[in-house]
Design a protein around this motif. Structure first.
Motif, short mmCIF file in Angstrom:
data_model
loop_
_atom_site.label_atom_id
_atom_site.label_comp_id
_atom_site.label_asym_id
_atom_site.label_seq_id
_atom_site.Cartn_x
_atom_site.Cartn_y
_atom_site.Cartn_z
N PRO A 164 33.92 -51.84 -39.99
CA PRO A 164 35.02 -50.88 -39.81
C PRO A 164 35.65 -50.49 -41.14
O PRO A 164 35.88 -51.34 -42.00
CB PRO A 164 36.00 -51.64 -38.93
CG PRO A 164 35.16 -52.62 -38.19
CD PRO A 164 34.09 -53.04 -39.16
N HIS A 193 45.00 -45.23 -44.20
CA HIS A 193 44.88 -46.58 -43.66
C HIS A 193 45.55 -47.62 -44.55
O HIS A 193 45.48 -48.81 -44.27
CB HIS A 193 43.39 -46.95 -43.52
CG HIS A 193 42.68 -46.15 -42.48
ND1 HIS A 193 42.65 -46.49 -41.15
CD2 HIS A 193 41.96 -45.01 -42.58
CE1 HIS A 193 41.95 -45.60 -40.47
NE2 HIS A 193 41.51 -44.69 -41.32
N ARG A 232 41.04 -53.02 -32.20
CA ARG A 232 40.10 -52.12 -32.85
C ARG A 232 38.68 -52.66 -32.78
O ARG A 232 37.73 -51.92 -32.50
CB ARG A 232 40.52 -51.92 -34.32
CG ARG A 232 39.68 -50.91 -35.09
CD ARG A 232 40.17 -50.80 -36.52
NE ARG A 232 39.33 -49.93 -37.32
CZ ARG A 232 39.38 -49.85 -38.64
NH1 ARG A 232 40.25 -50.59 -39.32
NH2 ARG A 232 38.58 -49.02 -39.30
N LYS A 247 46.51 -55.45 -33.08
CA LYS A 247 45.91 -54.13 -33.29
C LYS A 247 44.51 -54.25 -33.87
O LYS A 247 43.59 -53.53 -33.46
CB LYS A 247 46.80 -53.29 -34.21
CG LYS A 247 48.07 -52.78 -33.55
CD LYS A 247 48.84 -51.89 -34.50
CE LYS A 247 50.11 -51.33 -33.83
NZ LYS A 247 50.88 -50.46 -34.76
N LEU A 248 44.35 -55.16 -34.82
CA LEU A 248 43.05 -55.33 -35.44
C LEU A 248 42.02 -55.84 -34.44
O LEU A 248 40.89 -55.35 -34.38
CB LEU A 248 43.16 -56.30 -36.64
CG LEU A 248 42.02 -56.29 -37.65
CD1 LEU A 248 42.52 -56.70 -39.02
CD2 LEU A 248 40.89 -57.21 -37.22
N GLU A 274 34.25 -44.12 -38.68
CA GLU A 274 34.78 -45.41 -38.23
C GLU A 274 34.18 -46.58 -38.98
O GLU A 274 34.80 -47.63 -39.09
CB GLU A 274 34.50 -45.58 -36.73
CG GLU A 274 35.31 -44.66 -35.84
CD GLU A 274 35.09 -44.98 -34.37
OE1 GLU A 274 35.97 -44.63 -33.58
OE2 GLU A 274 34.04 -45.58 -34.04
#
Length: 346
Positions: free
Chosen positions: A254, A167, A317, A313-314, A212
């Motif tokens: 997260p 990540h 998520r 994208k964040l 996650e």
């Protein structure tokens, strides 16, 4: 540490024990005369030597002489040997005089003359002591550097395998490795600490492939390790601060999300110019939400332009994990100051 200390004392007692044994052998087999206080004198000199060489060790360690360049170390060995040889002679002869056990044949000489004679004799022993001590630590330092280098190589191989899944930005990894490589010689202690910090980040990034969420306390620990490594590169260009509500530490968040926010702040804030920048990490509870974020210096326009895809994208998520109750936002609180924050329902 305890092992090295035990080795030191074993060598100390062995060395001064051999010193006594050597003089006793000469006294009993070669010297034609007998002295009334030979054994008391020998014990006085050996104890003085033991205690003062231990004091010399303390001086060496506190002065940082073990980290000096070779030529400076050699000069230090000679000067220390001269000073402490004189101190041993002064202490031993002084005690003999006080205790009344001095050699009768030496009464015709002055006190300073006798001390100087013994200091000259002791110089070879103290010089040999210093050579052994400095050589031992030089070998230990080389051994530790080889271990650190092996750990770096092993870590690099592991990173090459895991980078695609990680990540974290691979550029950060290689920057960190380069910084650590420079520290291995300049500051071995800090290099070892940096290797541990990088290992912690790697371990958490791999854990993120399976889990996650992670407790905010652990996420914050990763962020601190990440910043510690970046501070090696930024040095005094970056001012870092934290304002964390301890009640939020047990709340799950997260994985690696705070580290990603900090990375964005560094890449699109202080990293874009040579001036001093600031970065502030905060976390609290507000309106039944866990709200945390990063406030940093930088250009708001560049941040939004460069990180547009990453922001989307964040947010995606967060939507998948929490639905519409969670949110991510980036605002400009004032000119040159960016605030990126995340809000997660409790």
């Amino acid at each position: 540490m305890k092992k090295h200390l035990a080795t030191y004392w074993i060598l100390q007692f062995t060395g001064w024990g051999l010193y006594c044994a050597g003089y006793i052998f000469l006294y009993l087999t070669i010297l034609p005369w007998r002295e009334d206080y030979f054994y008391a004198q020998l014990a006085t000199h050996a104890i003085s030597g033991l205690l003062l060489t231990h004091l010399m060790r303390t001086v060496i360690r506190r002065s940082g002489a073990l980290d000096y360049p070779f030529k400076k170390q050699l000069l230090t060995v000679i000067l220390l040997s001269l000073c402490f040889a004189f101190l041993i002679g002064l202490t031993a002869i002084g005690l003999e005089t006080i205790m009344g056990i001095q050699d009768k044949r030496s009464v015709k000489y002055s006190f300073l003359n006798i001390v100087s004679r013994f200091a000259i004799s002791y110089f070879q022993f103290v010089f040999l002591w210093n050579l052994i001590y400095f050589t031992y630590h030089y070998m230990q330092k080389n051994k530790q550097q080889k271990i650190d280098q092996a750990r770096l190589e092993s870590l690099l191989k592991e990173l090459e395998i895991r980078t695609i899944k990680a990540h974290i930005n691979p550029h950060f990894i290689f920057n960190a490795l380069n910084s650590i490589r420079a520290l291995v010689v300049e500051d071995p202690e800090r290099a070892r600490s940096a290797i541990t910090q990088l290992s912690n980040i790697l371990r958490n990034s791999m854990h993120g492939d399976k889990a996650e969420k992670i407790l905010f306390e652990k996420e914050l620990s990763v962020a601190r390790d990440y910043l510690a490594l970046e501070l090696i590169r930024f040095e005094d260009r970056l001012q870092v601060s934290f304002d964390i509500d301890e009640d939020t530490l047990d709340h799950p968040v997260p994985t690696m999300i705070l580290q990603a926010m900090i990375e964005n702040a560094l890449n699109y804030g202080i990293n874009r110019n040579s001036s001093t920048g600031s970065l502030h990490v905060w976390s609290n509870y507000t309106n039944h939400h866990h709200v945390f974020g990063v406030t940093s210096s930088g250009s708001f326009r560049e941040y939004i332009h460069e990180r547009k895809e990453g922001i989307v994208k964040l947010q995606g998520r967060l939507d998948l994990m929490y639905g519409p109750d969670a949110g991510f936002g980036v605002i400009q609180t004032r000119e040159g100051l960016i605030e990126a924050k995340i809000s997660i329902p409790i």
